[in-house]
Scaffold this active site. Structure first.
Site: not given
Ligand SMILES: NC(=O)c1ccc[n+]([C@@H]2O[C@H](COP(=O)([O-])OP(=O)(O)OC[C@H]3O[C@@H](n4cnc5c(N)ncnc54)[C@H](OP(=O)(O)O)[C@@H]3O)[C@@H](O)[C@H]2O)c1
Length: 280
Positions: A58-60, A99-100, A123, A127, A148
């Site tokens: 992913a692009y994180t 993701t959260d 972001y 997602k 996290w």
């Protein structure tokens, strides 16, 4: 199992390759093919013919996504769609790591897998959209939301805190963001277990317990026996390009329903700090 890992050079990807050492693994990085390249993705999946694909690429860069909205959606959403279409074509199962940050943080009790998405940064939007599209394309997709992440082989919150603590006697850390720290070495074997269990739908997988960034930093400094003072500050005092949810604790109910438990985050942190290379 034959497993193809996208994002094998990432923080989670490295732990995944380790957790899959007894399986037949194809480990792919961006150098093997960009997720945005439909043809390369299709070729990689046709060639490796996996039972499972784990999409951990992913692009994180959460702040970077704010100014590169097009890139965020191209990699995190269109890239994931490319993988899903190719997986469907050859009948592979897909585990998508999410993701959260697809939640807004307005809740005060843990987010359940079925709670409504409402991202507050680009972001998270990219997602969240990917989750929706993958569920349409592949009804048996397994979406694993985590949060996290920290781990060996890359930068993360603990390594940043240790680097700061080595240079400063006092460090400010935000005390109004609560979440679930997660050690990649604990998460990776859980993802493998989910594949073995043929899991589908949305699953939340994090180390157990929750804390604020401030509490996590204090625990890091305490375990590392450093004299640095960690000072609680408000997020508003440290404006960043991307907003972060104030509360993004993920309920473990969906994971427990599959008979899987994860260790407490403090225990994970101790094992990480014992194994991590000495910080600069
Ligand atoms: N980090 C967190 O705190 C966190 C929290 C919740 C969820 N997640 C999710 O967990 C997953 C793993 O995160 P991570 O922290 O391990 O990520 P990371 O360390 O940033 O690694 C990202 C990986 O994605 C690859 N990648 C990036 N852009 C790509 C592209 N255009 N095409 C193909 N591959 C590309 C990178 O390859 P190269 O090394 O070759 O560039 C790298 O292997 C991601 O899906 C992320 O959204 C992360």
């Amino acid at each position: 199992m034959r497993v193809t890992v996208f994002g094998a050079s990432g923080l989670l990807g490295q732990a995944l390759v380790q957790a899959l050492k007894d399986e037949t693994v194809t480990a792919l990085t961006s150098k093997d093919g960009d997720l945005r390249d439909t043809v390369r993705v299709q070729q990689a999946i046709r060639t490796s013919r996996p039972d499972w694909i784990i999409l951990a690429a992913a692009y994180t860069d959460v702040d970077g996504c704010e100014t590169n909205r097009g890139l965020a959606f191209a990699v995190n959403c269109e890239g994931a769609i490319n993988v899903a279409n190719a997986a469907r074509e050859i009948g592979s199962r897909l585990l998508f790591v999410s993701t959260d940050y697809i939640f807004d943080g307005a809740k005060t009790s843990p987010y359940e897998a079925g709670d409504a998405r409402n991202p507050i940064n680009v972001y998270g939007e990219s997602k969240a959209r990917a989750e929706e599209r993958l569920l349409e394309i592949m009804p048996d997709v397994c979406i694993v939301r985590t949060s996290w992440l920290f781990g060996i082989g890359g930068k993360s919150f603990p390594s940043a805190i240790l680097a700061l603590a080595a240079r400063h006697s006092e460090i400010p850390v935000v005390s109004d963001q609560r979440g679930c720290p997660t050690f990649t070495s604990d998460l990776a074997p859980v993802l493998v277990q989910l594949c073995r269990k043929s899991a589908l739908g949305i699953v939340h997988a994090t180390n157990s317990g929750s804390c604020t960034r401030y509490h996590m930093a204090r625990e890091i400094v305490r375990i590392a026996r450093l004299a640095t003072v960690v000072k609680p500050v408000r997020t508003a005092e440290f404006p960043r390009p991307a907003r972060r949810p104030a509360y993004s604790v993920l309920s473990p109910a969906s994971l427990h329903a599959l008979g899987i438990q994860m260790p407490e985050w403090q225990d994970a942190l101790r094992r990480y700090l014992a194994a991590a290379p000495t910080q600069p």
